[in-house]
Design a protein around this motif. Structure first.
Motif, PDB file in Angstrom:
ATOM      1  N   ILE A   1       0.855  -1.199   0.000  1.00  0.00           N
ATOM      2  CA  ILE A   1       0.000   0.000   0.000  1.00  0.00           C
ATOM      3  C   ILE A   1       0.889   1.247   0.000  1.00  0.00           C
ATOM      4  CG2 ILE A   1      -1.788   1.315   1.211  1.00  0.00           C
ATOM      5  CD1 ILE A   1      -2.552  -1.319   2.636  1.00  0.00           C
ATOM      6  N   ILE A   2       0.633   2.114  -0.954  1.00  0.00           N
ATOM      7  CA  ILE A   2       1.295   3.429  -0.955  1.00  0.00           C
ATOM      8  C   ILE A   2       0.228   4.480  -0.669  1.00  0.00           C
ATOM      9  CG2 ILE A   2       2.583   5.137  -2.290  1.00  0.00           C
ATOM     10  CD1 ILE A   2       3.755   2.899  -3.966  1.00  0.00           C
ATOM     11  N   VAL A   3       0.485   5.308   0.325  1.00  0.00           N
ATOM     12  CA  VAL A   3      -0.474   6.353   0.687  1.00  0.00           C
ATOM     13  C   VAL A   3      -0.197   7.612  -0.142  1.00  0.00           C
ATOM     14  CG1 VAL A   3      -1.053   7.981   2.533  1.00  0.00           C
ATOM     15  CG2 VAL A   3      -0.987   5.533   3.010  1.00  0.00           C
ATOM     16  N   LEU A   4      -1.279   8.160  -0.688  1.00  0.00           N
ATOM     17  CA  LEU A   4      -1.182   9.441  -1.399  1.00  0.00           C
ATOM     18  C   LEU A   4      -1.518  10.520  -0.377  1.00  0.00           C
ATOM     19  CD1 LEU A   4      -3.311   8.293  -4.441  1.00  0.00           C
ATOM     20  CD2 LEU A   4      -0.865   8.783  -4.533  1.00  0.00           C
ATOM     21  N   SER A   5      -0.528  11.266   0.009  1.00  0.00           N
ATOM     22  CA  SER A   5      -0.778  12.207   1.108  1.00  0.00           C
ATOM     23  C   SER A   5      -0.605  13.649   0.644  1.00  0.00           C
ATOM     24  CB  SER A   5       0.210  11.941   2.229  1.00  0.00           C
ATOM     25  OG  SER A   5       1.483  12.386   1.836  1.00  0.00           O
ATOM     26  N   THR A   6      -1.003  14.554   1.506  1.00  0.00           N
ATOM     27  CA  THR A   6      -0.632  15.955   1.289  1.00  0.00           C
ATOM     28  C   THR A   6       0.364  16.301   2.386  1.00  0.00           C
ATOM     29  OG1 THR A   6      -2.279  16.943   2.720  1.00  0.00           O
ATOM     30  CG2 THR A   6      -2.968  16.466   0.466  1.00  0.00           C
ATOM     31  N   SER A   7       1.036  17.410   2.182  1.00  0.00           N
ATOM     32  CA  SER A   7       2.125  17.745   3.107  1.00  0.00           C
ATOM     33  C   SER A   7       1.628  18.071   4.508  1.00  0.00           C
ATOM     34  CB  SER A   7       2.908  18.926   2.545  1.00  0.00           C
ATOM     35  OG  SER A   7       2.014  19.960   2.229  1.00  0.00           O
ATOM     36  N   THR A   8       0.325  18.220   4.684  1.00  0.00           N
ATOM     37  CA  THR A   8      -0.177  18.636   6.004  1.00  0.00           C
ATOM     38  C   THR A   8      -0.603  17.450   6.867  1.00  0.00           C
ATOM     39  OG1 THR A   8      -2.383  18.840   5.074  1.00  0.00           O
ATOM     40  CG2 THR A   8      -1.052  20.831   5.163  1.00  0.00           C
ATOM     41  N   GLN A   9      -0.298  16.272   6.424  1.00  0.00           N
ATOM     42  CA  GLN A   9      -0.885  15.109   7.090  1.00  0.00           C
ATOM     43  C   GLN A   9       0.119  14.262   7.876  1.00  0.00           C
ATOM     44  OE1 GLN A   9      -2.735  13.452   3.471  1.00  0.00           O
ATOM     45  NE2 GLN A   9      -4.639  13.525   4.609  1.00  0.00           N
ATOM     46  N   GLU A  10       1.157  14.904   8.403  1.00  0.00           N
ATOM     47  CA  GLU A  10       2.229  14.124   9.040  1.00  0.00           C
ATOM     48  C   GLU A  10       1.705  13.124  10.074  1.00  0.00           C
ATOM     49  OE1 GLU A  10       2.390  17.341   8.556  1.00  0.00           O
ATOM     50  OE2 GLU A  10       4.193  17.736   7.368  1.00  0.00           O
ATOM     51  N   ASN A  11       0.810  13.582  10.956  1.00  0.00           N
ATOM     52  CA  ASN A  11       0.309  12.683  12.011  1.00  0.00           C
ATOM     53  C   ASN A  11      -0.470  11.516  11.425  1.00  0.00           C
ATOM     54  OD1 ASN A  11       1.416  14.298  13.915  1.00  0.00           O
ATOM     55  ND2 ASN A  11      -0.473  15.484  14.268  1.00  0.00           N
ATOM     56  N   ILE A  12      -1.273  11.866  10.419  1.00  0.00           N
ATOM     57  CA  ILE A  12      -2.098  10.822   9.803  1.00  0.00           C
ATOM     58  C   ILE A  12      -1.205   9.811   9.087  1.00  0.00           C
ATOM     59  CG2 ILE A  12      -3.990  10.396   8.176  1.00  0.00           C
ATOM     60  CD1 ILE A  12      -4.890  13.285   8.671  1.00  0.00           C
ATOM     61  N   ILE A  13      -0.143  10.313   8.475  1.00  0.00           N
ATOM     62  CA  ILE A  13       0.781   9.416   7.767  1.00  0.00           C
ATOM     63  C   ILE A  13       1.467   8.476   8.764  1.00  0.00           C
ATOM     64  CG2 ILE A  13       2.910   9.300   6.390  1.00  0.00           C
ATOM     65  CD1 ILE A  13       2.009  12.086   5.237  1.00  0.00           C
ATOM     66  N   MET A  14       1.854   9.032   9.904  1.00  0.00           N
ATOM     67  CA  MET A  14       2.496   8.186  10.933  1.00  0.00           C
ATOM     68  C   MET A  14       1.545   7.090  11.390  1.00  0.00           C
ATOM     69  SD  MET A  14       5.532   8.933  11.129  1.00  0.00           S
ATOM     70  CE  MET A  14       5.920   7.769  12.413  1.00  0.00           C
ATOM     71  N   ASP A  15       0.293   7.470  11.583  1.00  0.00           N
ATOM     72  CA  ASP A  15      -0.714   6.463  11.979  1.00  0.00           C
ATOM     73  C   ASP A  15      -0.809   5.375  10.909  1.00  0.00           C
ATOM     74  OD1 ASP A  15      -1.257   7.838  14.231  1.00  0.00           O
ATOM     75  OD2 ASP A  15      -3.147   8.726  13.530  1.00  0.00           O
ATOM     76  N   ALA A  16      -0.786   5.823   9.642  1.00  0.00           N
ATOM     77  CA  ALA A  16      -0.914   4.861   8.541  1.00  0.00           C
ATOM     78  C   ALA A  16       0.286   3.910   8.535  1.00  0.00           C
ATOM     79  CB  ALA A  16      -1.015   5.600   7.207  1.00  0.00           C
ATOM     80  N   PHE A  17       1.481   4.445   8.766  1.00  0.00           N
ATOM     81  CA  PHE A  17       2.662   3.580   8.826  1.00  0.00           C
ATOM     82  C   PHE A  17       2.539   2.571   9.964  1.00  0.00           C
ATOM     83  CE2 PHE A  17       5.138   6.505   6.055  1.00  0.00           C
ATOM     84  CZ  PHE A  17       5.666   5.542   5.210  1.00  0.00           C
ATOM     85  N   ASN A  18       2.000   3.054  11.066  1.00  0.00           N
ATOM     86  CA  ASN A  18       1.824   2.138  12.205  1.00  0.00           C
ATOM     87  C   ASN A  18       0.835   1.023  11.878  1.00  0.00           C
ATOM     88  OD1 ASN A  18       3.664   3.473  13.779  1.00  0.00           O
ATOM     89  ND2 ASN A  18       2.136   4.873  14.658  1.00  0.00           N
ATOM     90  N   MET A  19      -0.050   1.311  10.949  1.00  0.00           N
ATOM     91  CA  MET A  19      -1.016   0.279  10.540  1.00  0.00           C
ATOM     92  C   MET A  19      -0.435  -0.649   9.479  1.00  0.00           C
ATOM     93  SD  MET A  19      -4.490   2.492  10.281  1.00  0.00           S
ATOM     94  CE  MET A  19      -5.551   1.108   9.914  1.00  0.00           C
ATOM     95  N   GLY A  20       0.767  -0.340   9.004  1.00  0.00           N
ATOM     96  CA  GLY A  20       1.425  -1.263   8.082  1.00  0.00           C
ATOM     97  C   GLY A  20       1.518  -0.827   6.633  1.00  0.00           C
ATOM     98  N   VAL A  21       1.244   0.445   6.317  1.00  0.00           N
ATOM     99  CA  VAL A  21       1.410   0.854   4.913  1.00  0.00           C
ATOM    100  C   VAL A  21       2.903   0.856   4.581  1.00  0.00           C
ATOM    101  CG1 VAL A  21      -0.651   2.307   4.976  1.00  0.00           C
ATOM    102  CG2 VAL A  21       1.583   3.369   5.195  1.00  0.00           C
ATOM    103  N   ASP A  22       3.201   0.725   3.309  1.00  0.00           N
ATOM    104  CA  ASP A  22       4.586   0.524   2.900  1.00  0.00           C
ATOM    105  C   ASP A  22       5.314   1.814   2.541  1.00  0.00           C
ATOM    106  OD1 ASP A  22       4.760  -2.605   2.591  1.00  0.00           O
ATOM    107  OD2 ASP A  22       2.804  -1.975   1.848  1.00  0.00           O
ATOM    108  N   ASP A  23       4.584   2.780   2.049  1.00  0.00           N
ATOM    109  CA  ASP A  23       5.260   3.995   1.583  1.00  0.00           C
ATOM    110  C   ASP A  23       4.224   5.107   1.440  1.00  0.00           C
ATOM    111  OD1 ASP A  23       7.275   5.624   0.683  1.00  0.00           O
ATOM    112  OD2 ASP A  23       7.696   4.518  -1.159  1.00  0.00           O
TER     113      ASP A  23
END
Lengths: 120, 252
Positions: free
Chosen positions: A76-98
């Motif tokens: 899974i690759i997450v398409l993020s915006t630059s304002t989503q650092e916390n959300i991205i960290m949560d996603a990594f903790n859930m196992g996303v790859d990049d």
């Protein structure tokens, strides 16, 4: 040909992803919201999933949780915006790859996608 | 070369350098009738300072005998030293001072005084009409660089994306108004998040910043103003796109 599911609600981002990934030789399916994505995920298998996190109807988190439970080997690759650092960290903790920041660099997208598809 | 043209939306800004009080009043009266925004400076030096400070005007109208820099010298300085692609009209009396051809080319035209509405308006409007063609500022609202990069120069896809920008952002902005009425601030943040990449893909910093604020730290009380500003920015981009690509029929 590898099959990629893109889960994204911005039509301009969808068009650019579709263009680039198809040009790179992949089969691309588009889900414009979480509900549509769930339908695709129940009906087919994918070699890679690119997903936004803030989606209508079913959130990105719920989707990731579903994918990890039902198809744990699919990258899974997450398409993020630059304002989503916390959300991205949560996603990594859930196992996303990049993650890739929108709007993405075309070459960066190709390279990252290729890296995960080669692993699959 | 920078372009100081930035005010056509609210009526063009004319910077007038004129020492004669009666002529100042004449011109101010014409400007008021035409809906021009008028800035009056006492000399070419003042005009240069003004441009250095604000960088915004659509035309400079300056008397040929302005001191210490005359009208042509001021025009030359503004164009070559400040790098502003600004049309300049030189105002002259009944007998203009003879100038070398080289010097005359510093200005786009000459207006004879006393200022008369019919001729002055005509000349200034002619220059204003030419602005979009000669002004690189027409692309200030957006850039196609990113789209051309992502679509490998495939122009049809670039144009389809522009249409998508116009229709999809328009729909979301209408939705923003509805959510604002309903005070659904979370939904406003979600919409801003969703359309932010659209502004980013057109390299429009204002739209991107407003979406960023709406999606992150903006207080609820600030949201109506931000949404209003975002709508104005979108209208500017759309206007620009319509002018640059009339065949796309983006205006709708």
């Amino acid at each position: 040909m590898k099959r990629i599911l893109v889960i994204e609600d911005n039509p301009m981002v969808i068009k650019s992803l579709e263009f680039k990934l198809t040009k790179d030789g992949h089969e691309v399916l588009i889900a414009k919201d979480g509900r549509e994505a769930m339908k695709f995920l129940k009906e087919a298998n994918f070699d890679l999933i690119l997903t936004d996190l803030m989606l209508p109807f079913v959130t990105g988190k719920e989707l990731i949780s579903y994918i990890k439970k039902n198809s744990p080997k699919t990258p899974i690759i997450v398409l993020s915006t630059s304002t989503q650092e916390n959300i991205i960290m949560d996603a990594f903790n859930m196992g996303v790859d990049d993650f890739i920041t929108k709007p993405f660099s075309p070459n960066e997208l190709s390279l990252r996608v290729k890296r995960f598809l080669n692993k699959a | 070369m920078k372009n100081p043209n930035a005010s056509l939306q609210a009526g063009p800004t004319i910077l007038l350098v004129e020492s004669n009080i009666t002529e100042k009043e004449n011109f101010a009266h014409i400007a008021l009738q035409q809906g021009w925004q008028l800035v009056i400076c006492n000399s070419g030096i003042d005009a240069i300072h003004w441009f250095n400070k604000t960088n915004k005007a659509d035309i400079l109208v300056i008397e040929e005998n302005s001191t210490p820099l005359n009208g042509y010298q001021t025009a030359d300085y503004i164009k070559t030293e400040l790098g502003l692609m600004l049309p300049v009209l030189i105002t002259v009396g009944t007998v203009p001072t003879p100038q070398e051809l080289r010097v005359i080319t510093y200005a786009e035209g000459v207006i004879k005084k006393p200022f008369i509405k019919s001729t002055s308006v005509l000349q200034i409007n002619e220059i204003l009409k030419r602005l979009p063609e000669k002004s690189p500022a027409q692309t200030d609202c957006y850039s196609l660089n990113y789209l051309r990069d992502i679509f490998d120069g495939h122009e049809e896809s670039v144009f389809e994306s522009l249409k998508l920008f116009s229709t999809s952002v328009n729909t979301e902005l209408e939705q923003l108004n509805i959510e604002l009425q309903d005070k659904d601030f979370n939904r406003i943040r979600e919409i801003a998040h969703s359309i932010k990449p659209s502004f980013e893909m057109l390299e429009n910093e204002t739209g991107r910043s407003i979406c960023h604020l709406l999606n992150s730290e903006a207080e609820e009380t600030k949201m109506p103003g931000l949404i209003h500003d975002l709508q104005l920015e979108f209208a500017s981009i759309k206007k620009q796109l319509t002018r640059d690509f009339p065949d796309l029929k983006i205006g709708g």
